[in-house]
Design an enzyme around this catalytic site. Sequence first.
Site, PDB file in Angstrom:
ATOM      1  CG  HIS A 116      39.588 107.676  85.106  1.00 32.55           C
ATOM      2  ND1 HIS A 116      40.089 108.939  85.244  1.00 32.55           N
ATOM      3  CD2 HIS A 116      38.700 107.519  86.102  1.00 32.55           C
ATOM      4  CE1 HIS A 116      39.534 109.515  86.298  1.00 32.55           C
ATOM      5  NE2 HIS A 116      38.691 108.665  86.841  1.00 32.55           N
ATOM      6  CE  LYS A 119      53.280 105.532  82.123  1.00 30.40           C
ATOM      7  NZ  LYS A 119      52.035 104.793  82.342  1.00 30.40           N
ATOM      8  N   PRO A 135      56.273 114.285  86.934  1.00 30.34           N
ATOM      9  CG  PRO A 135      55.097 115.841  88.209  1.00 30.34           C
ATOM     10  CD  PRO A 135      56.456 115.545  87.676  1.00 30.34           C
ATOM     11  CE1 TYR A 154      48.324 109.474  81.379  1.00 35.28           C
ATOM     12  CE2 TYR A 154      46.360 108.162  81.745  1.00 35.28           C
ATOM     13  CZ  TYR A 154      47.127 109.272  82.037  1.00 35.28           C
ATOM     14  OH  TYR A 154      46.706 110.164  82.985  1.00 35.28           O
ATOM     15  CE1 TYR A 179      48.668 114.510  82.315  1.00 37.85           C
ATOM     16  CE2 TYR A 179      46.754 113.249  81.624  1.00 37.85           C
ATOM     17  CZ  TYR A 179      47.910 113.359  82.380  1.00 37.85           C
ATOM     18  OH  TYR A 179      48.302 112.333  83.201  1.00 37.85           O
TER      19      TYR A 179
HETATM   20  C1  PHB Z   1      47.444 113.027  90.087  1.00 37.16           C
HETATM   21  O1  PHB Z   1      46.229 112.768  90.176  1.00 37.16           O
HETATM   22  O2  PHB Z   1      48.104 113.342  91.079  1.00 37.16           O
HETATM   23  C2  PHB Z   1      48.119 112.957  88.776  1.00 37.16           C
HETATM   24  C3  PHB Z   1      47.409 112.508  87.680  1.00 37.16           C
HETATM   25  C4  PHB Z   1      48.028 112.433  86.442  1.00 37.16           C
HETATM   26  C5  PHB Z   1      49.333 112.836  86.311  1.00 37.16           C
HETATM   27  C6  PHB Z   1      50.053 113.280  87.413  1.00 37.16           C
HETATM   28  C7  PHB Z   1      49.445 113.337  88.656  1.00 37.16           C
HETATM   29  O3  PHB Z   1      49.900 112.790  85.098  1.00 37.16           O
END
Ligand code: PHB
Length: 406
Positions: free
Chosen positions: A75, A300, A296, A388, A204
């Site tokens: 990505h 990280k 989460p 990120y 997000y």
């Molecule tokens: C996930 O795909 O589980 C995931 C992706 C991004 C995050 C947290 C979890 O910030």
Amino acid sequence: MAELRTQVGIVGAGPAGLLLAHLLHLNGIDSVIVENRSREYVIDRVRAGVLEQGTVDLLHAMGVGAELQRRGLRHEGVYISFNGRRHRIDMTELSGGKAITVYGQNEVVRDLIDARIGTGRPLYFNAQGVEVAALESSQPVVRFSHDGCAHQVHCDFVAGCDGFHGVCRPSIPDGVLSIYERTYPFGWLGILAEAAPSSDELVYTYHDRGFALFSMRSTSVTRLYLQVPPDEPIENWSDERIWDELLRRMTTSDGWKPNVGPILQKSVTPMRSFVAAPMRNGRLFLAGDAAHIVPPTGAKGLNLAAADVVVLARAVKAFYETGSTNWLESYSSICLRRVWKAQRFSWWMTTLLHRLPDENEFDHQRQLADLDYLTTSRAAMTSLAEQYVGLPWEVPLESVVLSRGA
Ligand code: PHB
Ligand code: APR
């Protein structure tokens, strides 16, 4: 009693323990891994799924990247959504060509278990009564029983890679560790759905009803999360209620929304920030979740575990090559610099995107201004992008592993 001898005793076969074991193997250093769960349990456990650029480079350099290359999803951007609009942040352009790769932690663990078994070095699953002792001597031990037989492994070093609920951190005497901790007044309800992802990149979402996250595991499985109260019983959430809430929070004014499909798995996870320092006591070295937990948001956890074990492998290698303990002495301080930056980033993303139960209208407006700034300022987007995709490693990869390609 079976008496064994190794160079590094590794407690825990999660990403930290397995990565460390393979890095050591590539440098000709022996280890014994002791895991208290079954192989199936360790592989099936659903966890996060975002690999930083450095973690991807590490797996390739270690020669365990074939499946990642085949099935990982690269990505180059990420969306931040609020007030009904999605804003794309071009991570690759802003980070000088880096990207993240979506590849489930359970896939990483499966690939690493296969690699470990391929080396012929020991890995005990279903170990019972695991304990570590004599940590301040030059020969610490790991004890456990396996198939009814007591085992004692004499080691030069012990790596505590046994996660947040493991036995290694609690075996450090009182007064040695400082604990830094924060809990959050919310949790994440996560689902895996059999539905093709409706976006190629993660979304997000900040919404008046709370945070939501759109992610994926493959071209046919979507992973979605909802902010819920911290101890929310999963029984309160029928599949219908979950989809209803996800669609309410995520649908944007241009009509974008996740595809709906059968829910394969659902669970609620609490959110916590935690650091234990120093990450060492005598000959015991803590790595990964055994030493630190991040909420989460930003994914990280696994990446931090990988960064720890690269430093630990470097330190152990230097010891066997030259007898020098300088790297071992610096292990904790080198790791903690990165840990604290990841803590700060994860806390920042969490507080940026969630609704807090005690917030007032000032807080709400400030949060919207933060999001507006993040999605319109190139400086702010660059800062998000570089964190990120992952800050640079503390030690050059070449110092622990010769590149082996995909
Ligand atoms: C996930 O795909 O589980 C995931 C992706 C991004 C995050 C947290 C979890 O910030
Ligand atoms: N004895 C042996 N093994 C143990 C014990 C014990 N007493 N206690 C726990 N374990 C095992 C767990 O079963 C698990 O397989 O240690 C392993 C720890 O693995 P993780 O919890 O995955 O931690 P880590 O390897 O540090 O990886 C960090 O995991 O929690 C996620 O999101 C986090 O992605 C991050 C990653």
